[in-house]
Design a protein around this motif. Structure first.
Motif, PDB file in Angstrom:
ATOM      1  N   ILE A 149      41.735 -37.508  47.889  1.00 21.02           N
ATOM      2  CA  ILE A 149      40.881 -37.924  46.766  1.00 21.02           C
ATOM      3  C   ILE A 149      41.362 -37.286  45.472  1.00 21.02           C
ATOM      4  N   VAL A 150      41.640 -35.989  45.520  1.00 20.00           N
ATOM      5  CA  VAL A 150      42.108 -35.285  44.317  1.00 20.00           C
ATOM      6  C   VAL A 150      43.462 -35.842  43.870  1.00 20.00           C
ATOM      7  N   ALA A 151      44.346 -36.107  44.823  1.00 17.20           N
ATOM      8  CA  ALA A 151      45.667 -36.649  44.482  1.00 17.20           C
ATOM      9  C   ALA A 151      45.542 -38.032  43.858  1.00 17.20           C
ATOM     10  N   GLY A 152      44.644 -38.841  44.374  1.00 17.77           N
ATOM     11  CA  GLY A 152      44.431 -40.166  43.784  1.00 17.77           C
ATOM     12  C   GLY A 152      43.912 -40.079  42.357  1.00 17.77           C
ATOM     13  N   LEU A 153      43.058 -39.101  42.111  1.00 22.08           N
ATOM     14  CA  LEU A 153      42.521 -38.921  40.758  1.00 22.08           C
ATOM     15  C   LEU A 153      43.529 -38.290  39.802  1.00 22.08           C
ATOM     16  N   LEU A 154      44.612 -37.795  40.360  1.00 22.61           N
ATOM     17  CA  LEU A 154      45.694 -37.245  39.535  1.00 22.61           C
ATOM     18  C   LEU A 154      46.285 -38.321  38.623  1.00 22.61           C
ATOM     19  N   THR A 155      46.342 -39.552  39.102  1.00 18.62           N
ATOM     20  CA  THR A 155      46.965 -40.641  38.343  1.00 18.62           C
ATOM     21  C   THR A 155      46.291 -40.887  36.990  1.00 18.62           C
ATOM     22  N   PRO A 156      44.991 -41.164  36.953  1.00 15.59           N
ATOM     23  CA  PRO A 156      44.398 -41.407  35.627  1.00 15.59           C
ATOM     24  C   PRO A 156      44.393 -40.169  34.736  1.00 15.59           C
ATOM     25  N   VAL A 157      44.287 -39.004  35.337  1.00 14.09           N
ATOM     26  CA  VAL A 157      44.309 -37.777  34.533  1.00 14.09           C
ATOM     27  C   VAL A 157      45.682 -37.612  33.884  1.00 14.09           C
ATOM     28  N   ALA A 158      46.740 -37.843  34.660  1.00 15.35           N
ATOM     29  CA  ALA A 158      48.093 -37.707  34.117  1.00 15.35           C
ATOM     30  C   ALA A 158      48.338 -38.706  32.986  1.00 15.35           C
ATOM     31  N   ILE A 159      47.856 -39.923  33.156  1.00 17.17           N
ATOM     32  CA  ILE A 159      48.090 -40.956  32.149  1.00 17.17           C
ATOM     33  C   ILE A 159      47.275 -40.692  30.884  1.00 17.17           C
ATOM     34  N   ASN A 160      46.005 -40.354  31.052  1.00 16.13           N
ATOM     35  CA  ASN A 160      45.103 -40.250  29.900  1.00 16.13           C
ATOM     36  C   ASN A 160      45.132 -38.912  29.182  1.00 16.13           C
ATOM     37  N   THR A 161      45.360 -37.833  29.891  1.00 16.41           N
ATOM     38  CA  THR A 161      45.289 -36.526  29.227  1.00 16.41           C
ATOM     39  C   THR A 161      46.646 -35.863  29.043  1.00 16.41           C
ATOM     40  N   GLN A 162      47.616 -36.232  29.847  1.00 16.89           N
ATOM     41  CA  GLN A 162      48.930 -35.590  29.761  1.00 16.89           C
ATOM     42  C   GLN A 162      49.997 -36.516  29.187  1.00 16.89           C
ATOM     43  N   GLY A 185      50.738 -39.640  42.033  1.00 18.70           N
ATOM     44  CA  GLY A 185      49.333 -39.548  42.437  1.00 18.70           C
ATOM     45  C   GLY A 185      49.011 -40.367  43.669  1.00 18.70           C
ATOM     46  N   VAL A 186      49.312 -41.651  43.615  1.00 12.23           N
ATOM     47  CA  VAL A 186      49.011 -42.528  44.745  1.00 12.23           C
ATOM     48  C   VAL A 186      49.927 -42.207  45.925  1.00 12.23           C
ATOM     49  N   GLY A 187      51.180 -41.878  45.634  1.00 13.68           N
ATOM     50  CA  GLY A 187      52.102 -41.511  46.707  1.00 13.68           C
ATOM     51  C   GLY A 187      51.622 -40.295  47.482  1.00 13.68           C
ATOM     52  N   LEU A 188      51.162 -39.278  46.767  1.00 11.56           N
ATOM     53  CA  LEU A 188      50.651 -38.075  47.420  1.00 11.56           C
ATOM     54  C   LEU A 188      49.377 -38.382  48.202  1.00 11.56           C
ATOM     55  N   ALA A 189      48.508 -39.223  47.646  1.00 10.01           N
ATOM     56  CA  ALA A 189      47.271 -39.598  48.348  1.00 10.01           C
ATOM     57  C   ALA A 189      47.580 -40.352  49.640  1.00 10.01           C
ATOM     58  N   VAL A 190      48.506 -41.298  49.566  1.00 12.83           N
ATOM     59  CA  VAL A 190      48.889 -42.065  50.759  1.00 12.83           C
ATOM     60  C   VAL A 190      49.532 -41.143  51.787  1.00 12.83           C
TER      61      VAL A 190
END
Length: 112
Positions: A21-34, A45-50
């Protein structure tokens, strides 16, 4: 060689499930804040979640615990995209190690 026990499978599956769950949420955080480009953010993000989900399904095999340890390292390294993941990845790695050792200790005591 790791002896896989039902308790160890449950504890480690819990860690990997929350980590997915945390890894999946990494994607929008990386795009929007970083300001990371969407393609690498989704790949990481999705790769780590999968990967977390796949390893969770393989936890009945001893090699999956080595793969799970590699997932923990990758979670820490994902801090290169989102620096907070250095901290969160370390927390999940500590939980992973604790889950393995606690399960061995508890199930070793109950089997005596």
């Amino acid at each position: 060689m790791i002896t896989v026990t039902p308790g160890m499978r449950r504890l480690c599956a819990s860690v990997l499930g929350m980590e997915a769950i945390v890894a999946g949420l990494l994607t929008p955080v990386a795009i929007n804040t970083q300001d990371v480009a969407p393609a690498p953010a989704v790949a990481v993000g999705v790769g780590l979640a999968v990967l977390c989900v796949i390893v969770t399904g393989l936890l009945k095999h001893p090699f999956a615990y080595v793969a799970g340890s590699i997932v923990q390292v990758l979670a820490i390294v994902s801090g290169l995209l989102v620096p907070m993941m250095f901290f969160l990845g370390s927390i999940f790695a500590a939980l992973w190690i604790t889950a393995i050792f606690v399960a061995h200790r508890v199930e070793g005591v109950t089997s005596r």
